[in-house]
Design an enzyme around this catalytic site. Structure first.
Site, short mmCIF file in Angstrom:
data_model
loop_
_atom_site.label_atom_id
_atom_site.label_comp_id
_atom_site.label_asym_id
_atom_site.label_seq_id
_atom_site.Cartn_x
_atom_site.Cartn_y
_atom_site.Cartn_z
N HIS A 77 1.18 -2.76 2.67
CA HIS A 77 1.09 -4.19 2.34
C HIS A 77 -0.33 -4.73 2.48
O HIS A 77 -0.54 -5.94 2.48
CB HIS A 77 2.07 -5.03 3.18
CG HIS A 77 3.51 -4.77 2.86
ND1 HIS A 77 4.48 -5.75 2.95
CD2 HIS A 77 4.15 -3.67 2.44
CE1 HIS A 77 5.66 -5.23 2.60
NE2 HIS A 77 5.47 -3.97 2.29
N ASP B 226 9.50 -2.23 -7.79
CA ASP B 226 8.73 -3.46 -7.62
C ASP B 226 7.44 -3.27 -6.82
O ASP B 226 7.27 -2.32 -6.07
CB ASP B 226 9.59 -4.54 -6.96
CG ASP B 226 10.10 -4.13 -5.58
OD1 ASP B 226 10.46 -2.96 -5.40
OD2 ASP B 226 10.14 -5.00 -4.67
N GLU C 109 13.07 -4.21 -4.06
CA GLU C 109 13.24 -3.74 -2.68
C GLU C 109 12.52 -4.64 -1.70
O GLU C 109 12.99 -4.87 -0.58
CB GLU C 109 12.73 -2.30 -2.55
CG GLU C 109 13.00 -1.68 -1.18
CD GLU C 109 11.99 -2.07 -0.10
OE1 GLU C 109 12.41 -2.28 1.05
OE2 GLU C 109 10.79 -2.19 -0.41
N GLU C 110 11.36 -5.17 -2.10
CA GLU C 110 10.59 -6.02 -1.20
C GLU C 110 11.27 -7.37 -0.96
O GLU C 110 10.81 -8.18 -0.17
CB GLU C 110 9.18 -6.24 -1.77
CG GLU C 110 8.34 -4.98 -1.90
CD GLU C 110 7.94 -4.39 -0.56
OE1 GLU C 110 8.20 -5.01 0.49
OE2 GLU C 110 7.37 -3.28 -0.56
#
Length: 389
Positions: A360, A79, A137-138
């Site tokens: 990020h 992802d 995962e996020e």
């Protein structure tokens, strides 16, 4: 091992191109359909047994050696993040509002690269290697749903290995740590329900905004006055919404945030502690509330023996002086679920350099040469653990 270096060099162009291909098609949690299809096709092309649709979008490629033995799992995430890219790269995201801003494109390229190299030497391996690509995962997390779907079974996984590109470690270095590396993390959503009214008549209202501000402060005091200061703990309120205009006392307020800790007992106590504080303030002020506390990921803790193996392998590649013990981080990782169920290690691959944006960030990028280091660590570890004696 010279042969492994030669094989990695042979696949260098494909490894880099894989990262760039995947960087252009970022997809957020549980929407990774193009990404999963790309990964599955690559694994199938290598002649591996491929399973798709695990926990919705997860992919598994299975490599079998000619002799029975242990099973190693190499794990990557599929992802991306809901971030608008600002890198200016020629292979930037083609999906508006989504970006691989956490390096998962690189992680996939390394695991696929390792699959290609290890397929070339599979006749000298015993047991099995599982190449696992997990969704989300996020958040909300795809590791546990994949485990529930049986990804660690048939054959049972003995060893688990994964890595994260890490700006906090200098490029050329590898960070390996036994024990806790990343924090347990949860999420909470809280709605305060008061009684709205005219800003000039507060005595006729129950001010949800005022109550919410008291709660924000009180949550910080759980950490500063109820927790052992020698056990790092964080609570962050990252979202606070209330009110519509200047002269109306709000009827509702909404808070959302996260808690982080390395202490499993503290992790399991957070929901009750938070509810007690919120309930007390709301009762005192005459408000109601709705608290949705969502347990997230446990502590990401490495098996000491496996960490020692990775430290030795990494040292043979980058030099022992460049294998460091990284500072633990309050960031969370659902790799933790895999590590809880096998001998495993999650290590940091350094990408830190002048001008490197943090994870990020819409400008995050890295030197692609580091991908070859990651592939080599994966391959040498596989040969060390599964190579025929």
């Amino acid at each position: 091992m010279d042969e492994i270096k030669a094989l990695i060099e042979k696949h260098r162009e494909k490894i880099v191109q894989t990262r760039r291909d995947l960087h252009q098609i970022p997809e957020t949690a549980y929407t990774e359909f193009k990404t999963a299809e790309y990964v599955a096709k690559r694994l199938d092309h290598l002649g591996l047994a491929v399973t798709t649709g695990i926990a919705k979008t997860g992919v598994l490629g299975l490599l079998a050696g000619p002799e029975p033995g242990k099973t190693l799992m190499l794990r990557s995430e599929l992802d991306a993040l809901p971030v608008k890219e600002e890198t200016g790269l020629p292979f930037a995201s083609t999906h508006e509002g989504a970006m691989h801003a956490c390096g998962h494109d690189g992680h996939m390229a390394m695991v696929l690269g390792a699959a290609a190299v290890l397929s070339d030497v599979s006749d000298r391996l015993s047991g099995h290697i599982k190449f696992v690509f997990q969704p989300a995962e996020e958040g909300p997390g795809g590791a546990k749903p994949m485990i529930d779907a049986g990804v660690l079974e048939n054959p049972v996984v003995d060893y688990t290995l994964g890595c994260h590109l890490w700006p906090g470690v200098d490029q050329g270095q590898v960070g390996v740590k036994a024990g806790p590396l990343m924090a347990a993390m949860d999420r909470f959503d809280l709605t305060i329900k008061g009684k709205g009214g005219h800003g000039a008549m507060p005595h006729l209202c129950v001010d949800a905004l005022d109550i919410a501000t008291q709660i924000v402060n009180a949550l910080q005091r759980i950490v500063s006055r109820h927790m052992n200061p020698l056990s790092p703990t964080v609570v962050t309120v990252g979202q606070f919404n209330s009110g519509t205009t200047f002269n109306i006392i709000p009827e509702k307020a909404f808070l959302s945030g996260t808690t982080r800790t390395f202490d499993s007992k503290i992790w399991k106590s957070w929901a009750e502690r938070m509810d007690r504080v919120v309930n007390g303030i709301c009762q005192a002020m005459g408000a109601d509330y709705e608290l949705n506390y969502q347990p997230g990921y446990p502590v990401t803790a490495n098996n000491p023996w496996m960490a020692g193996e990775i430290r030795e392998v990494a040292g043979s590649i980058v030099g022992s002086e460049n294998v460091i013990e990284p500072e633990p981080t309050m960031g969370g990782e659902d790799m933790s679920f895999f590590l809880d169920r096998s001998k495993g290690c999650f290590f940091f691959l350094g990408v830190g350099r002048d001008g490197c944006a943090p994870l990020h960030n819409p400008r995050f990028d890295f030197d692609e040469d580091v991908l070859l280091t990651g592939v080599e660590i994966y391959c040498r570890t596989a040969i060390k653990l599964l190579g025929q004696r």
